[in-house]
Design a protein around this motif. Sequence first.
Motif, mmCIF file in Angstrom:
data_model
loop_
_atom_site.group_PDB
_atom_site.id
_atom_site.type_symbol
_atom_site.label_atom_id
_atom_site.label_comp_id
_atom_site.label_asym_id
_atom_site.label_seq_id
_atom_site.Cartn_x
_atom_site.Cartn_y
_atom_site.Cartn_z
ATOM 1 N N ARG A 171 42.940 87.880 36.569
ATOM 2 C CA ARG A 171 43.940 87.749 35.506
ATOM 3 C C ARG A 171 44.903 88.938 35.513
ATOM 4 N NH1 ARG A 171 46.070 84.281 33.165
ATOM 5 N NH2 ARG A 171 45.937 84.987 30.992
ATOM 6 N N LEU A 172 44.352 90.158 35.697
ATOM 7 C CA LEU A 172 45.205 91.346 35.741
ATOM 8 C C LEU A 172 46.170 91.300 36.918
ATOM 9 C CD1 LEU A 172 42.571 94.120 34.887
ATOM 10 C CD2 LEU A 172 44.460 93.353 33.429
ATOM 11 N N LEU A 173 45.770 90.605 37.971
ATOM 12 C CA LEU A 173 46.621 90.487 39.151
ATOM 13 C C LEU A 173 47.556 89.290 39.088
ATOM 14 C CD1 LEU A 173 43.949 91.497 41.810
ATOM 15 C CD2 LEU A 173 46.015 92.788 41.240
ATOM 16 N N GLY A 174 47.576 88.606 37.930
ATOM 17 C CA GLY A 174 48.582 87.585 37.704
ATOM 18 C C GLY A 174 48.153 86.146 37.897
ATOM 19 N N HIS A 175 46.879 85.888 38.202
ATOM 20 C CA HIS A 175 46.418 84.508 38.348
ATOM 21 C C HIS A 175 46.280 83.838 36.985
ATOM 22 C CE1 HIS A 175 45.823 84.567 42.606
ATOM 23 N NE2 HIS A 175 44.838 85.455 42.591
ATOM 24 N N SER A 176 46.428 82.545 36.955
ATOM 25 C CA SER A 176 46.171 81.777 35.730
ATOM 26 C C SER A 176 44.672 81.774 35.455
ATOM 27 C CB SER A 176 46.653 80.338 35.909
ATOM 28 O OG SER A 176 45.864 79.687 36.901
ATOM 29 N N TRP A 177 44.298 81.313 34.239
ATOM 30 C CA TRP A 177 42.874 81.238 33.914
ATOM 31 C C TRP A 177 42.144 80.331 34.905
ATOM 32 C CZ3 TRP A 177 39.872 84.246 31.278
ATOM 33 C CH2 TRP A 177 40.384 85.007 30.220
ATOM 34 N N GLY A 178 42.727 79.183 35.186
ATOM 35 C CA GLY A 178 42.072 78.250 36.094
ATOM 36 C C GLY A 178 41.905 78.826 37.490
ATOM 37 N N ARG A 179 42.982 79.416 38.015
ATOM 38 C CA ARG A 179 42.914 79.996 39.347
ATOM 39 C C ARG A 179 41.977 81.201 39.374
ATOM 40 N NH1 ARG A 179 41.723 79.802 44.235
ATOM 41 N NH2 ARG A 179 42.674 81.389 45.586
ATOM 42 N N SER A 180 41.933 81.965 38.281
ATOM 43 C CA SER A 180 41.041 83.123 38.212
ATOM 44 C C SER A 180 39.585 82.687 38.309
ATOM 45 C CB SER A 180 41.268 83.895 36.910
ATOM 46 O OG SER A 180 42.567 84.446 36.864
ATOM 47 N N ARG A 181 39.252 81.625 37.577
ATOM 48 C CA ARG A 181 37.859 81.139 37.618
ATOM 49 C C ARG A 181 37.510 80.588 38.999
ATOM 50 N NH1 ARG A 181 39.526 78.822 32.540
ATOM 51 N NH2 ARG A 181 38.709 80.023 30.783
ATOM 52 N N SER A 182 38.416 79.856 39.598
ATOM 53 C CA SER A 182 38.127 79.278 40.914
ATOM 54 C C SER A 182 38.026 80.354 41.978
ATOM 55 C CB SER A 182 39.175 78.230 41.295
ATOM 56 O OG SER A 182 40.464 78.815 41.455
ATOM 57 N N ARG A 183 38.899 81.369 41.891
ATOM 58 C CA ARG A 183 38.848 82.463 42.861
ATOM 59 C C ARG A 183 37.549 83.249 42.704
ATOM 60 N NH1 ARG A 183 39.384 84.113 47.813
ATOM 61 N NH2 ARG A 183 40.114 86.268 48.078
ATOM 62 N N ALA A 184 37.123 83.487 41.466
ATOM 63 C CA ALA A 184 35.857 84.183 41.224
ATOM 64 C C ALA A 184 34.697 83.400 41.822
ATOM 65 C CB ALA A 184 35.652 84.395 39.728
ATOM 66 N N ALA A 185 34.709 82.086 41.621
ATOM 67 C CA ALA A 185 33.634 81.243 42.158
ATOM 68 C C ALA A 185 33.619 81.287 43.688
ATOM 69 C CB ALA A 185 33.804 79.803 41.670
#
Length: 327
Positions: free
Chosen positions: A107-121
């Motif tokens: 999120r701090l790097l500018g991803h949306s909530w959805g993209r942040s969760r998918s990237r974390a996964a």
Amino acid sequence: MDSPSSAAIETSGLVKVFGGTRAVDGVDLRVPAGMVYGLLGPNGAGKTTTIRMLATLLRPDSGTARVFGHDVVREPDAVRSRVSLTGQFASVDENLTGAENLVLLARLLGHSWGRSRSRAAELLEAFGLTEAANRQTRTFSGGMRRRLDIAASIVVTPDLVFLDEPTTGLDPRSRNQVWEIVRALVAAGTTVLLTTQYLDEADQLADRIAVVDHGKVIAEGTSGELKSSVGSGAVHVRLADAARRPDAEQVLAKTLDAAVHLESDPVALSARVSDPERVAHALVELSRTGIAVTDFSLSQPSLDEVFLALTGRPAENTDTAATEEAA
């Protein structure tokens, strides 16, 4: 876009002084893109200070440094947009779960909530942390925390990753896992600058190695080139008859012009050699004097021997320069 042969890092006369100590004393480096480049040396050698200047966390006192062509002093934002740094200690938040740490960074790097969760996964799965995703990081083992720390550094895939002694304090299994992660990063196109005081780590991972001591680069090359630079290594001989070992010791000492080491095995001897042609002569002399040899081998020097030859002390010497640790 950078060509495959372009330099990820170029430094000339890089210097950093703390008080009266030159922690980095005129370092010249050229790191081609797309490889693991190792900075090898004991604690206090200047490795961490060098990385901190390259990552724009410290300002050089003199000299120049460029990362993908961008000057670290004049263009720090351009450098930071292309690099990531994983330090010697885990930088993740112990009170957050593994997943929360990665989502927060995304999120701090500018991803949306959805993209942040998918990237974390994606990262948790790639680093073998899916089962621990919802546990607080404080409950992670040292190896798990180090893997999460590296995952955090590539939430947005950087062109260059600085890994500052990434396996310090890890058990052998965790070290091997980190090594596999480093190899995967490079296979995906990222350049890695790795600092380490572990000789086997440099041998395993680095395409090229700079040996650093007292703030200076004292040797540079591939592992094989560095080993070749200090001689041909050692000859190991096993005899058919232990009673002939004193005679064999005299023959080897004379023909090799080197000190002969008597191994714990009563039929084994070894000696350092600088000229491999002498080895053939020594074997002929052993045969001529009736000393039967059952086995022999000529090995390259280890990086341990390289470091000892270059610096006069073993690499595991951990005398620490307080100025660098405070940097």
